[in-house]
Every structure is written in C-alpha cells, then in structure tokens.
Design a protein around this motif. Structure first.
Motif, short mmCIF file in Angstrom:
data_model
loop_
_atom_site.label_atom_id
_atom_site.label_comp_id
_atom_site.label_asym_id
_atom_site.label_seq_id
_atom_site.Cartn_x
_atom_site.Cartn_y
_atom_site.Cartn_z
N SER A 145 -4.86 6.03 -1.39
CA SER A 145 -3.64 5.28 -1.65
C SER A 145 -3.73 4.46 -2.91
CB SER A 145 -3.29 4.40 -0.44
OG SER A 145 -4.39 3.60 -0.09
N GLN A 186 0.86 -1.19 0.00
CA GLN A 186 0.00 0.00 0.00
C GLN A 186 0.89 1.24 0.00
OE1 GLN A 186 -2.19 0.91 3.57
NE2 GLN A 186 -3.49 2.40 2.55
N LYS A 187 0.62 2.16 -0.91
CA LYS A 187 1.41 3.41 -0.95
C LYS A 187 0.47 4.59 -0.92
CE LYS A 187 5.10 1.33 -3.67
NZ LYS A 187 5.97 1.38 -4.85
N LEU A 188 0.74 5.54 -0.05
CA LEU A 188 -0.06 6.77 -0.05
C LEU A 188 0.17 7.45 -1.40
CD1 LEU A 188 0.46 8.26 3.52
CD2 LEU A 188 -1.51 6.99 2.65
N ARG A 189 -0.90 7.97 -1.98
CA ARG A 189 -0.75 8.58 -3.31
C ARG A 189 0.18 9.79 -3.26
NH1 ARG A 189 -6.16 8.15 -6.93
NH2 ARG A 189 -4.87 9.46 -8.24
N GLY A 234 5.21 6.20 4.02
CA GLY A 234 4.05 6.24 3.11
C GLY A 234 3.98 4.98 2.27
#
Ligand code: ADP
Length: 386
Positions: free
Chosen positions: A177, A150-153, A161
């Motif tokens: 995300s 999962q990556k924060l946008r 992140g």
C-alpha cells in the motif's frame, strides 16, 4: 483508422461493458463504429447495445490478448486489466489506446505518486509500504503520524481500498500500500483533459464533488465548480502538464483536493472516461465520450464549451432493497424540464449499487441543486422482493 471510420468499417474493442462502456458505445454508434466488448457478466450494461459481446475475464492474459487482436483499436473504460496482455498486443503491432505503459503507471498508486514527485506536481506527502510491519516502522520513525490515509497500491475503486487510519486500534488494509498524509480538504474538484496524437489538448470545465460520508461515493457533482478563476487555471495547467508528461493519448480524469490553505493538490488520475464527466453528455458541446473517440482515433478535439450549468446525482440502490430492480417515480421526474435520466440496465439492485445517474440542467447551479433535491426525493431504486 480515419480511413476505416470513413468507410464505416471500424471496429472498436472496449474492456469492459460497464456503464462507461455503454456510454462510449452510444457515442460510437453516432459514427457507425462497430463495437466489441469484453466482460465476464452476461448481463453487463453495454451488452444490449454492443455489436458484439465476448464473455471473458479481463484479468486473464489469453482472453485479453485474443480479444485485442480481433479489433482495429482497443481501449478500456476501467483500470484493473491484465497489463501484460495489453503490452504484448502493443509489441505485436496492435493498436491499444491509451498506451498500456501509461495504464501500468496509473494502475499502481505508488508509481503514480512517484511520477508526481518526479515532475514537481503538488500532491500530499506519501510513502510506499509492503506490509503491516513496514507501516509500523513508518509510524515508529515518525514518518507518519495518526491520522493518515492508507491506500492499496492496486485494485481499489470507488473508495474501496482506501482507509483512514486514526489510531493503532484501526484495522489496516492487507497488501502492498501507499500511505498518505491526511489532507484537510476544503473542496474536491476534477478536470477531464483530452489529448490526441498531434499533441492537441483540451480541458473540460472543472466540476466539484460532494461525498456521502457513509458510502464514500460521490453524492452530487456540479459544474462549473464553485472555485476562483485562479484555481481553475492552476488545476487546468496541472491537468495539461500531467497528460503531456505522460505523453498520453486519450482522456485523463484528474482529481484534485483544494486544502484549507487554498493549495490545489493532485489526488489521483484515471486514464479513461470518468464519473465526473457524466454531465458532459448533455451540458457540454462535446461529451467526454465523443472527446475520447476523437482523441484515440486521431481526430481534432471538440469544443468543451459549457452549454448549461448542471448537477449530476448518482442513482444508488436503496437501503433494504436487494433483487430485481424497480425504479419508482420515473414519470414524475421525466416531466421536469432539464432532468436527464440514465439507467445503466443492471437487472439486480442492492444497497448503494450504482444503477444509473441523473443530470439536471438549469440556468444556474443553485436552481439545478433545488431541482436535484426534488429528483432525489421522488426517484428511488427499489426491488420487487424486499
Ligand atoms: P478511489 O481510487 O477509490 O476513488 P481516492 O484516492 O479518490 O480513491 O480516495 C477516495 C476518497 O477518500 C477521496 O475522494 C477523499 O474524499 C478521501 N481521501 C483520499 N485521500 C485522502 C487524503 N490524502 N486526505 C484526506 N482524504 C483523502
């Protein structure tokens, strides 16, 4: 711009005054370019060598706008900037390079992935999610299975992140995300590519990274990467394709994974000088910073021929040390041939803070690694008070 450079009257604005900004100023000073930095920190690394320091928040519209209109050309060494201000500056005829629209796309990891998909650039499968409910649905619909990434946008850096979600027990990051399939990584490599207004492009030699599992920071980085000529060619062609499709002027650092099946896939890009190019200051005929200046000022790009193989290691704050910095072992490592120490000038250390880096140059990467190990054992970032 070239006229002003030739008159020694060019003023370059840089957001912000971190270590990359400092290194850019070091190169700009070779050509007598005046530099102005925007950074909220009164003790930021570039402070001591910038011609001018404007203290201010790079997320604030007015601050960024007012800063940008006082310089001949505005550039940046980080991504988390008020984009609206950069777009307004461009609209009002001020020169901002790289183009803020490119930054807007890259700043958002979701848009970045859409861009790769649109242009058939290999990257791991992904989906964008607004919140935890969306993520639960993606898992329920079997769009994603554990483990995934999962990556924060927006706003993440240096591994912050980014979270590997192994099971329903793991805590999700909070915010819009992008979910990504886990890549079975064999190697992580990076290529920095430059492009000028004439459309001339040039790649730096590929580098390979090793990561510290605990901090998720790049631990060592070596050049040239230990990959086949075929993979170098694939990665270079992809880097060039991305910078050309973006129609970008400036420097683009492209990070790749080579997976266990030998596929080269793009992880992410950054439209600025990059940690994976620190070594170019000593080990390549043109450093990434000089190349960036050449690109944004409309000058011919310089040769990226390797002078000598190298290993770059980050100087991180030692565990258990917080406070006024004290470097231990400096004279000892400076007595070693080919050891180049860069101290960023941060006064305060804390565990794992990036305080500097060392580039070790040797006739072979193997020798450079041996010497780098010695440097790591001798040079320590400690504090006066424990
Ligand atoms: P940042 O922008 O913070 O540098 P990255 O996207 O580069 O974030 O991710 C940080 C690290 O996490 C990568 O260098 C890699 O080791 C790991 N990582 C990121 N994406 C994936 C993925 N899809 N599969 C496996 N590991 C990943």
């Amino acid at each position: 711009m070239i006229e002003k450079l030739a008159n020694s009257s060019l003023k370059l604005g840089i957001i912000s005054g971190g270590q990359l900004g400092k290194m850019l100023i070091q190169e700009a000073s070779k050509w007598a370019i005046a530099t102005s930095i925007l950074d909220p920190d009164p003790d930021c690394p570039a402070k001591r060598i910038a011609t001018e320091h404007v203290e201010g928040d790079f997320l604030d519209f007015d601050t960024v706008y007012n800063f940008g209109k006082e310089v001949d050309i505005l550039t940046y060494e980080m991504e988390n900037i008020n984009i609206e201000a950069l777009l307004q500056l461009k609209k009002d005829g001020f020169k901002v390079v790289p183009d803020p629209e490119v930054l807007a796309l890259i700043q958002d990891k979701g848009l970045q992935k859409e861009f790769y998909k649109k242009h058939n650039i290999p990257t791991s499968p992904f989906a964008c999610c607004e919140n935890a409910d969306d993520i639960a649905k993606a898992i329920e619909d079997k769009e994603f299975t554990y483990p995934f990434v999962q990556k924060l946008r927006k706003g993440g850096y240096d591994g912050r992140g980014v979270a590997v979600i192994k099971s329903a027990e793991d805590t999700l990051l909070d915010g819009p995300s992008m979910l990504e399939t886990m890549v079975e990584i064999d190697k992580e490599i990076a290529i920095i590519v430059a492009r000028n207004e004439l459309g001339e492009v040039r790649c730096f030699p590929a580098v390979e990274m090793t990561f510290d599992e605990k901090t998720n920071l790049v631990e060592d980085l070596f050049c040239p990467a230990n990959i086949s000529d075929k993979d170098v060619k694939i990665a270079e062609e992809l880097a060039i394709k991305i910078i050309e499709k973006l129609e970008m002027v400036g420097l683009l650092a492209v990070e790749f994974f080579i997976d266990k099946n030998g596929e080269v896939v793009v992880n992410e890009v950054a439209p600025r000088p990059h940690n994976s190019g620190h070594h170019t200051i000593e080990s390549v005929l043109t450093s990434q910073l000089e190349q960036m200046l050449r690109a944004i000022l409309g000058l011919p790009l310089g040769s990226t021929k390797l002078i000598m193989p190298s290993v770059m290691l980050n100087l991180l704050g030692e565990e258990g040390h917080t406070g006024q910095v004290r470097y231990e072992g400096l004279s000892e490592v400076l007595a070693m041939e080919g050891v180049k120490v860069h101290l960023y000038g941060k006064q305060q250390t804390r565990p794992s803070r990036k305080m500097g880096h060392v580039t070790v140059l040797c006739p072979t990467v193997e020798e450079a690694f041996e010497k780098a190990e010695k440097v790591k054992n001798i040079l320590k970032v400690k504090s006066w008070q424990k």
